[in-house]
Design a protein around this motif. Structure first.
Motif, PDB file in Angstrom:
ATOM      1  N   GLU A   1     -24.771 -37.349  -8.914  1.00 49.44           N
ATOM      2  CA  GLU A   1     -23.831 -37.747 -10.120  1.00 49.44           C
ATOM      3  C   GLU A   1     -24.368 -37.636 -11.357  1.00 49.44           C
ATOM      4  O   GLU A   1     -23.759 -37.418 -12.464  1.00 49.44           O
ATOM      5  N   THR A   2     -25.783 -37.772 -11.662  1.00 44.84           N
ATOM      6  CA  THR A   2     -26.184 -37.286 -12.957  1.00 44.84           C
ATOM      7  C   THR A   2     -26.285 -35.847 -13.328  1.00 44.84           C
ATOM      8  O   THR A   2     -25.689 -35.619 -14.486  1.00 44.84           O
TER       9      THR A   2
ATOM     10  N   GLN B   1     -23.560 -33.965 -12.071  1.00 43.37           N
ATOM     11  CA  GLN B   1     -22.482 -33.839 -12.336  1.00 43.37           C
ATOM     12  C   GLN B   1     -21.899 -34.131 -13.748  1.00 43.37           C
ATOM     13  O   GLN B   1     -21.165 -33.692 -14.429  1.00 43.37           O
ATOM     14  N   ALA B   2     -22.780 -35.315 -14.328  1.00 43.14           N
ATOM     15  CA  ALA B   2     -22.484 -35.771 -15.526  1.00 43.14           C
ATOM     16  C   ALA B   2     -22.873 -34.749 -16.576  1.00 43.14           C
ATOM     17  O   ALA B   2     -22.263 -34.511 -17.532  1.00 43.14           O
TER      18      ALA B   2
ATOM     19  N   ALA C   1     -20.553 -31.884 -16.723  1.00 35.35           N
ATOM     20  CA  ALA C   1     -19.156 -32.377 -17.491  1.00 35.35           C
ATOM     21  C   ALA C   1     -19.368 -32.181 -18.949  1.00 35.35           C
ATOM     22  O   ALA C   1     -18.464 -31.762 -19.693  1.00 35.35           O
TER      23      ALA C   1
ATOM     24  N   ALA D   1     -27.998 -37.581 -20.652  1.00 30.53           N
ATOM     25  CA  ALA D   1     -27.952 -38.397 -19.484  1.00 30.53           C
ATOM     26  C   ALA D   1     -29.392 -39.058 -19.264  1.00 30.53           C
ATOM     27  O   ALA D   1     -29.732 -39.347 -18.264  1.00 30.53           O
TER      28      ALA D   1
END
Length: 265
Positions: free
Chosen positions: A99-100, A102-103, A106, A208
């Motif tokens: 998830e990190t 992907q952030a 993004a 992040a």
């Protein structure tokens, strides 16, 4: 007159006190470059010391202007992204989640590129097997930290970005045949814009809460054969990632001041 990259331009020393008597000069070699200096100044550090006496320069840009009054970022964000962020060689022992990652992407993808071509391609090196394969192609000074980083990203560019123009830049879709015939132009645009995206990537990682350690010391031919075989991808940078552990290897190196690095025309 040549000077080591990233260091103050000695040729811009105008203080008369700096100038040596005619003929009273010697060579100083720093890295692979040699510069002419007064014999009284025997080391590069002496040169810099004399330079700073004649023209003081701040390492901390925050002391040059009132950043808080000029930025839309608050002081915490400015510190995390620029002022306090450091290149990392070691990290906290903490896993980085998908998830990190992907952030991070993004944010990375939102930075501008020419014609929105977005040539950057990222390979996340997570498994022990993939990490061992990668480390064999890293320069000796980069092997240990690459092996121990919680996550490693191999940054490559694709020279087939033009095939996606109907999606990424519909207004330029008619140019696909032209780019198909111009491989050299595609390669140049891919390399230039992927390096631009690498900068976005580092700032996205910092956003992040990650510390980044970018490296270009590796066997590109071997790495491409290992990870980019039978693809249009070319690796140009490897970035170690992890949560900061508070370890600072050395004091922050000098940043050039505004007057030296910019000109208003």
């Amino acid at each position: 007159m040549a000077q080591p990259r990233g260091r103050p331009e000695i040729s811009r020393l105008e203080d008369p006190a700096w100038r040596a008597p005619a003929g009273d000069v010697s060579d100083i070699t720093a890295g692979t470059e040699t510069m002419r200096t007064p014999r009284a100044l025997s080391t590069y550090e002496d040169v810099i010391s004399k330079y700073q006496e004649s023209r003081p320069m701040s390492i901390d840009i925050a002391s040059e202007i009132d950043l808080d009054s000029e930025l839309v970022l608050d002081s915490t964000a400015a510190a995390a992204l620029f002022l306090e962020a450091r290149t990392a060689n070691s990290w906290a022992d903490e896993e980085i989640t998908d998830e990190t990652l992907q952030a991070v992407y993004a944010l990375t993808k939102m930075g501008p590129t020419a014609m929105n071509i977005q040539p950057l391609r990222i390979s996340w090196i997570r498994s022990a097997e993939a990490r061992e394969r990668l480390v064999t192609h890293m320069a000796d000074g980069n092997k240990a930290k690459t092996l121990t980083a919680p996550m490693v990203a191999v940054l490559s560019y694709t020279n087939e970005w033009h095939e996606l123009l109907p999606t990424t830049a519909p207004h330029a879709a008619s140019m696909v045949p032209m780019f198909e015939e111009n491989v050299e132009t595609r390669n140049a645009m891919a390399a230039n814009n992927a390096h631009l995206q690498a900068g976005y990537f580092i700032l996205a990682a910092r956003s992040a809460g990650l510390a980044a350690g970018p490296m270009t010391g590796f066997d590109a031919e071997g790495l491409n054969a290992e990870f980019n075989a039978d693809s249009p991808f070319s690796a140009f940078m490897v970035i170690n990632l992890g949560k900061p552990n508070g370890v600072v290897d050395r004091a922050r190196l000098h940043r050039l001041d505004f007057d030296l690095a910019t000109a208003t025309l």
